[in-house]
Design a protein around this motif. Sequence first.
Motif, PDB file in Angstrom:
ATOM      1  N   UNK A 138      57.675  55.535-104.818  1.00  0.00           N
ATOM      2  CA  UNK A 138      56.681  54.276-104.845  1.00  0.00           C
ATOM      3  C   UNK A 138      55.782  54.274-103.486  1.00  0.00           C
ATOM      4  N   UNK A 139      56.343  54.940-102.489  1.00  0.00           N
ATOM      5  CA  UNK A 139      55.778  54.721-101.320  1.00  0.00           C
ATOM      6  C   UNK A 139      55.042  56.134-100.856  1.00  0.00           C
ATOM      7  N   UNK A 140      55.200  56.911-101.876  1.00  0.00           N
ATOM      8  CA  UNK A 140      54.597  58.355-101.549  1.00  0.00           C
ATOM      9  C   UNK A 140      54.865  58.962-100.180  1.00  0.00           C
ATOM     10  N   UNK A 141      56.329  58.693 -99.624  1.00  0.00           N
ATOM     11  CA  UNK A 141      56.421  59.350 -98.452  1.00  0.00           C
ATOM     12  C   UNK A 141      57.785  59.928 -98.352  1.00  0.00           C
ATOM     13  N   UNK A 142      57.832  61.020 -97.920  1.00  0.00           N
ATOM     14  CA  UNK A 142      56.984  61.787 -97.051  1.00  0.00           C
ATOM     15  C   UNK A 142      55.897  62.425 -97.329  1.00  0.00           C
ATOM     16  N   UNK A 143      55.972  62.627 -98.691  1.00  0.00           N
ATOM     17  CA  UNK A 143      54.640  63.256 -99.686  1.00  0.00           C
ATOM     18  C   UNK A 143      54.694  62.443-100.717  1.00  0.00           C
ATOM     19  N   UNK A 144      53.361  62.432-101.577  1.00  0.00           N
ATOM     20  CA  UNK A 144      53.108  61.900-102.852  1.00  0.00           C
ATOM     21  C   UNK A 144      54.157  62.237-104.125  1.00  0.00           C
ATOM     22  N   UNK A 145      55.076  63.327-103.911  1.00  0.00           N
ATOM     23  CA  UNK A 145      55.882  63.769-104.802  1.00  0.00           C
ATOM     24  C   UNK A 145      57.280  63.558-104.409  1.00  0.00           C
ATOM     25  N   UNK A 146      57.450  62.748-103.400  1.00  0.00           N
ATOM     26  CA  UNK A 146      58.846  62.500-103.018  1.00  0.00           C
ATOM     27  C   UNK A 146      59.701  61.615-104.108  1.00  0.00           C
ATOM     28  N   UNK A 147      60.859  62.017-104.087  1.00  0.00           N
ATOM     29  CA  UNK A 147      61.790  61.438-105.054  1.00  0.00           C
ATOM     30  C   UNK A 147      63.145  60.945-104.056  1.00  0.00           C
ATOM     31  N   UNK A 148      64.209  60.370-104.677  1.00  0.00           N
ATOM     32  CA  UNK A 148      65.342  60.001-104.027  1.00  0.00           C
ATOM     33  C   UNK A 148      65.206  58.614-103.460  1.00  0.00           C
ATOM     34  N   UNK A 149      66.094  58.369-102.642  1.00  0.00           N
ATOM     35  CA  UNK A 149      66.313  56.776-102.006  1.00  0.00           C
ATOM     36  C   UNK A 149      65.808  57.099-100.563  1.00  0.00           C
ATOM     37  N   UNK A 150      65.191  56.118 -99.869  1.00  0.00           N
ATOM     38  CA  UNK A 150      64.987  56.203 -98.215  1.00  0.00           C
ATOM     39  C   UNK A 150      65.423  54.949 -97.715  1.00  0.00           C
TER      40      UNK A 150
END
Length: 224
Positions: free
Chosen positions: A146-158
Amino acid sequence: MTVPRRLTVGEAARALGMCRTTLLAAEEAGLLVPSRTPGGHRRYDPADLDRFLGRAHPVAAQPPPVPAPQAVHLVPAVRAAVRPLARALDAESTGVYLAGPDAGLHFCAAFGVPRWLAERLADTPAPAAVAQAHRSRGHRVFDPAEAAFPEPRSTGHGAVVPLCVDDAEPVGALFVITRSDRGLLPADLRTVEAFGSVVAALVAAQLRVTDLELRLARIAALSG
């Protein structure tokens, strides 16, 4: 006559042989004055960098140029410090943003982030979750997709934790991005917070060394 292209923060730091934090500290001390793009990004004149390094004669009636202090190896030290966190949580990546002289947060270093992406992060504002954790002095969890972080294709949990030393203002924030098949448990957040304390102490110590180097450089220039 061709006008030399002005350099980004990352390019200027590499040209001077110092880390980004030392460069921004030199700017705060008035040793470098960058211009600004319409978007507010710093740009450095190569001639100013030469004068800062003492490679060009100073303009008449101006004080002698101050040589660049020996670079503090903050980036390698931070990268080495966050590497165990990535391995402990089997994380995709983990990294650090530091508070700069302009009161903003700037990307410093990371583990698991390719160089091209690190350079992009260094030239873009910190994501909202990182800024919120730093401002509130508390951890934040977020969705990397949702945050597109650290890149637009990011997945997982932050997750993000502030880098606090005692009761002083946070020196930055530590983020971690887990893999898509791994969530963040309460024990994981405690692990991130523990690493955050260690990294905060490391950064604070390195920044004190950087400040001392800049002071010594200015004294040496005045003495010369």
